[in-house]
Write an enzyme that holds these catalytic residues in place. Structure first.
Site, short mmCIF file in Angstrom:
data_model
loop_
_atom_site.label_atom_id
_atom_site.label_comp_id
_atom_site.label_asym_id
_atom_site.label_seq_id
_atom_site.Cartn_x
_atom_site.Cartn_y
_atom_site.Cartn_z
CG ASP A 31 -0.18 0.09 2.34
OD1 ASP A 31 0.92 -0.86 2.58
OD2 ASP A 31 -0.62 0.68 3.48
CE LYS A 146 -1.24 1.02 6.56
NZ LYS A 146 -0.08 1.07 6.23
CD GLU A 187 0.66 0.17 10.76
OE1 GLU A 187 1.99 0.36 10.54
OE2 GLU A 187 -0.22 0.29 9.79
CD GLU A 189 5.87 2.12 12.42
OE1 GLU A 189 7.03 1.80 12.09
OE2 GLU A 189 4.92 2.25 11.48
CE LYS A 229 1.79 -3.29 9.06
NZ LYS A 229 1.68 -2.71 7.87
CB SER A 302 0.97 -6.67 8.23
OG SER A 302 0.36 -5.87 7.40
CE1 TYR A 364 4.34 1.04 5.13
CE2 TYR A 364 4.25 2.43 7.00
CZ TYR A 364 4.38 1.14 6.53
OH TYR A 364 5.21 0.27 7.32
#
Length: 364
Positions: A31, A146, A187, A189, A229, A302, A364
């Site tokens: 992605d 996500k 997610e 992180e 995630k 993932s 990302y």
């Protein structure tokens, strides 16, 4: 308050979540945004054009059936552009994934923005119009979504404001997704950037996950129809003492036991800049860890960079290299499938292997 999910909606969400991670399966994170995939392509001397992006994603999705890639991957996260693209012969990418038994997913956040009142911390954007986007993605064939929140370890970081804002935003996103029939991947992180020890990472990760699930509870998230995630609990990339896989496993599992409800179906770890091999070895150690061994969730992966680095190196943008590149994807997917089962023997080598995939302040 959003309308309560009915029994049929809950059943669909629960079955999708289980199908993604059961049996030692994980997720291919494909992605990357247009800018990020451009950096990946630039690294092998390939121009960042729509056709080159499409060709690369076709490489990822067009493995032959006899590779059994669908036994190793249960899901694949797509960027919006990719969700609507087709192979050169006109076959939609969504159909290609479904034919392998791989469930298509979609990145729905709009990236991070500075969080006012903090020292460079961020909050993720994209709540506005999210329900309508999710309904559109569901109609296009996506079954899960996500959303990535980013937190940093540093002087007085993450701040309480950053933790709470990102937790609430993740919870809002997740409940909106479920209203549209998409399984949300939550997610939060905690970046591996920094000199922090594994103990500091564990302390912060526990606090972040606890806040995240408090917010999910407040927002009435149907946990059985969701996935998490998180980062593994590791030493900072610049720490002088790097934790062993066994230490990573213990710290990670204990952190999850203290913070993640047992009703969450699966935990699909992000690779966070670890080398391909380290990401696999650490996942294997996490699944082998048996003291005390109370692990009620599927513990899977993932991975983006940790599944694709060797693929890109083998491909080099050349059509004649596609079979070799696809073989690299098959090898890494198989290695991580075995790690999900706690049976990885370290016998899978790749073109990238132990090369660090760390990118500071990764986006990302």
């Amino acid at each position: 308050m959003a309308p309560a999910l009915n029994a049929e909606q809950k059943k669909e969400l629960r079955e999708i979540a289980q199908a993604i991670v059961q049996g030692g399966k994980g997720i291919l994170a494909a992605d990357e945004s247009t800018g990020t995939i451009g950096k990946r392509l630039g690294g092998i001397g390939v121009e960042n054009t729509e056709e080159n992006r499409r060709s690369y994603r076709e490489l990822l999705f067009s493995l032959s059936k006899d590779t059994n890639i669908g036994n190793y991957l249960g899901g694949c996260i797509l960027f919006e552009e990719t969700l609507y693209q087709n192979a050169a012969d006109g076959t939609p990418f969504v159909k290609m994934l479904n034919d392998h038994g791989i469930i298509p997913g979609i990145k729905v956040d709009k990236g991070v923005q500075p969080l006012p009142g903090t020292d460079g911390e961020t909050v993720t954007q994209g709540i506005d119009g999210l329900l309508d986007r999710c309904k559109k993605y569901k109609a296009a064939g996506a079954q899960f979504a996500k959303w990535r929140a980013v937190l940093k370890i540093g002087n007085n970081q993450p701040s309480e404001l950053s933790i709470q804002e990102n937790a609430v935003t993740l919870a809002r996103y997740a409940t909106i997704c479920q209203q549209a029939g998409l399984v949300p991947i939550v997610e939060p992180e905690v970046l591996c950037d920094g000199e922090h020890t594994i103990e500091q990472c564990q302390q912060v990760t526990e606090k972040v996950l606890a806040a995240t699930y408090k917010a999910c509870n407040d927002h009435h998230l149907y946990l059985e129809g969701s996935l998490l995630k998180p980062n593994m609990v590791t030493s900072g990339m610049q720490c002088s003492v790097q934790a062993t896989p066994e230490q990573v496993a213990e710290a990670t599992v204990v952190t999850l036991q203290r913070t993640v409800p047992a009703s969450v179906v699966g935990i699909t770890f992000l690779s966070g800049g670890q080398s391909e091999e380290n990401a696999t070895v650490n996942l294997d150690a996490i699944n082998r860890y048996q003291d005390p061994g109370r692990k009620p969730w599927y513990l899977a992966f993932s991975y983006g960079r940790a599944l694709q680095a060797s693929v890109l190196k083998a491909w080099q943008g050349k059509p004649e290299n596609v079979p070799a590149a696809q073989k690299e994807l098959e090898k890494r997917a198989y290695a991580n499938h075995m790690a999900c089962l706690g049976k990885y023997a370290g016998d899978v080598s790749g073109a990238s292997g132990k090369e660090s995939l760390f990118v500071a302040n990764h986006t990302y």
